[in-house]
Design a protein around this motif. Structure first.
Motif, short mmCIF file in Angstrom:
data_model
loop_
_atom_site.label_atom_id
_atom_site.label_comp_id
_atom_site.label_asym_id
_atom_site.label_seq_id
_atom_site.Cartn_x
_atom_site.Cartn_y
_atom_site.Cartn_z
N GLY A 135 0.83 -1.20 0.00
CA GLY A 135 0.00 0.00 0.00
C GLY A 135 0.86 1.25 0.00
N MET A 136 1.89 1.24 0.83
CA MET A 136 2.80 2.39 0.90
C MET A 136 3.54 2.62 -0.42
SD MET A 136 4.41 1.85 4.71
CE MET A 136 5.40 3.38 4.63
N LEU A 137 3.79 1.53 -1.15
CA LEU A 137 4.54 1.63 -2.40
C LEU A 137 3.87 2.58 -3.39
CD1 LEU A 137 7.04 0.46 -3.90
CD2 LEU A 137 5.50 -1.26 -4.86
N ASN A 138 2.54 2.65 -3.35
CA ASN A 138 1.82 3.50 -4.30
C ASN A 138 2.10 4.98 -4.11
OD1 ASN A 138 0.14 1.64 -5.97
ND2 ASN A 138 -0.59 1.00 -3.96
N ALA A 139 2.65 5.36 -2.96
CA ALA A 139 2.99 6.77 -2.73
C ALA A 139 4.33 7.14 -3.34
CB ALA A 139 3.00 7.07 -1.23
N CYS A 140 5.06 6.16 -3.88
CA CYS A 140 6.37 6.46 -4.47
C CYS A 140 6.24 7.19 -5.80
CB CYS A 140 7.16 5.17 -4.67
SG CYS A 140 7.71 4.39 -3.14
N VAL A 141 5.29 6.78 -6.61
CA VAL A 141 5.04 7.44 -7.91
C VAL A 141 3.55 7.41 -8.16
CG1 VAL A 141 5.43 7.43 -10.39
CG2 VAL A 141 7.27 6.70 -8.86
N GLU A 142 2.99 8.58 -8.42
CA GLU A 142 1.55 8.68 -8.72
C GLU A 142 1.31 9.04 -10.18
OE1 GLU A 142 -1.96 10.05 -5.93
OE2 GLU A 142 -0.96 11.80 -6.80
N GLU A 143 2.22 9.84 -10.74
CA GLU A 143 2.09 10.21 -12.14
C GLU A 143 3.45 10.56 -12.71
OE1 GLU A 143 1.14 14.93 -12.25
OE2 GLU A 143 -0.58 13.64 -11.80
N VAL A 144 3.56 10.46 -14.02
CA VAL A 144 4.80 10.81 -14.73
C VAL A 144 4.41 11.73 -15.88
CG1 VAL A 144 6.76 9.98 -16.07
CG2 VAL A 144 5.93 8.64 -14.12
N ASN A 145 4.88 12.97 -15.82
CA ASN A 145 4.55 13.97 -16.84
C ASN A 145 3.04 14.07 -17.07
OD1 ASN A 145 7.21 14.62 -17.16
ND2 ASN A 145 7.47 13.66 -19.16
N GLY A 146 2.29 14.02 -15.97
CA GLY A 146 0.85 14.17 -16.06
C GLY A 146 0.08 12.90 -16.37
N LEU A 147 0.79 11.79 -16.64
CA LEU A 147 0.12 10.53 -16.94
C LEU A 147 -0.02 9.70 -15.66
CD1 LEU A 147 2.06 9.52 -20.19
CD2 LEU A 147 -0.24 10.48 -20.05
N PRO A 148 -1.24 9.30 -15.30
CA PRO A 148 -1.42 8.50 -14.09
C PRO A 148 -0.83 7.10 -14.26
CG PRO A 148 -3.48 8.61 -15.31
CD PRO A 148 -2.52 9.54 -16.01
#
Length: 234
Positions: A135-148
């Protein structure tokens, strides 16, 4: 006349930076997805429960309720709730650490080490530690250059890829839909690796997941600070 924001964004230097920020971000997404795939495969093979694939656990929960299996219903309810709390904890740790990937990944590594070291006869605490980590891993990257992007689940990525493919077949030439295969590929490769490790080591294979989390945290120190701020949840 002052240059418009659009003109500023279109400068060659900015486009070059944006391109590299995207490449680095997608590489990080791929590596983190490998970590998620490894951990999910190890947990599933060792216990029969998903560690990061909560869609699967939700379907199993519904079936358990329909079967009147109170024990399994309680167990799966705890697993799903733990994943939700892990996501919340990830955002909290990220904010308290100044939105840096290293502290977050070190916490994840510590949880995975605890899960790997826990006695096999008492699986539930080990599973809860691993699920919290995912669950915590999802806070590492949420989007890249505006792409979810999603790290521990790929249904959304495949859906976005499929919709993009449909638009492409209709002649629309939008950018970004192809990169949705990056997290899927990473999770698939990671799951293969995790399955092979679990066959030899059982739940202790999570030590390799912990090691990968720590290594990725150290590597993330090389990512420019402003890029990390763009990847992580606000």
């Amino acid at each position: 006349m002052l240059p418009s924001a659009t003109t500023h964004r279109a400068t060659p230097g900015h486009l070059h930076t944006q391109k590299w920020r995207g490449r680095v971000g997608l590489t990080l997404v791929a590596c983190l997805s490998v970590l998620a795939g490894m951990t999910d495969a190890i947990g599933f093979m060792a216990s029969g429960d998903f560690v990061s694939f909560m869609s699967g656990n939700t379907t199993r929960l519904a079936v358990a309720i329909s079967d009147g299996d109170l024990g399994l219903t309680l167990r799966l309810s705890i697993l799903v709730a733990t994943f939700v709390l892990g996501n919340a904890l990830g955002v909290i740790v990220s904010r308290l650490s100044g939105r840096r990937a290293l502290p977050l990944l070190l916490c994840i590594a510590a949880l995975l080490c605890a899960a790997a070291a826990w006695p096999f006869e008492q699986q539930l605490p080990a599973l809860l530690a691993a699920i919290t980590a995912m669950g915590m891993l999802n806070a590492c990257v949420e989007e890249v250059n505006g792409l979810p992007v999603g790290l521990t689940y790929v249904t959304g990525a495949l859906s976005r890829f499929g919709r993009g493919l449909g638009r492409w077949l209709l002649g629309e030439r939008r950018n970004g839909w192809r990169v949705q295969l990056v997290p899927w590929t990473g999770m698939f490769v990671g799951a293969v690796i995790g399955a092979l490790l679990e066959r030899h080591l059982g739940l202790q294979a999570l030590f390799f997941s912990a090691l990968l989390a720590g290594v990725l945290g150290v590597v993330a120190l090389k990512i420019p600070r402003r890029w990390q701020l763009g990847y992580m949840p606000r």
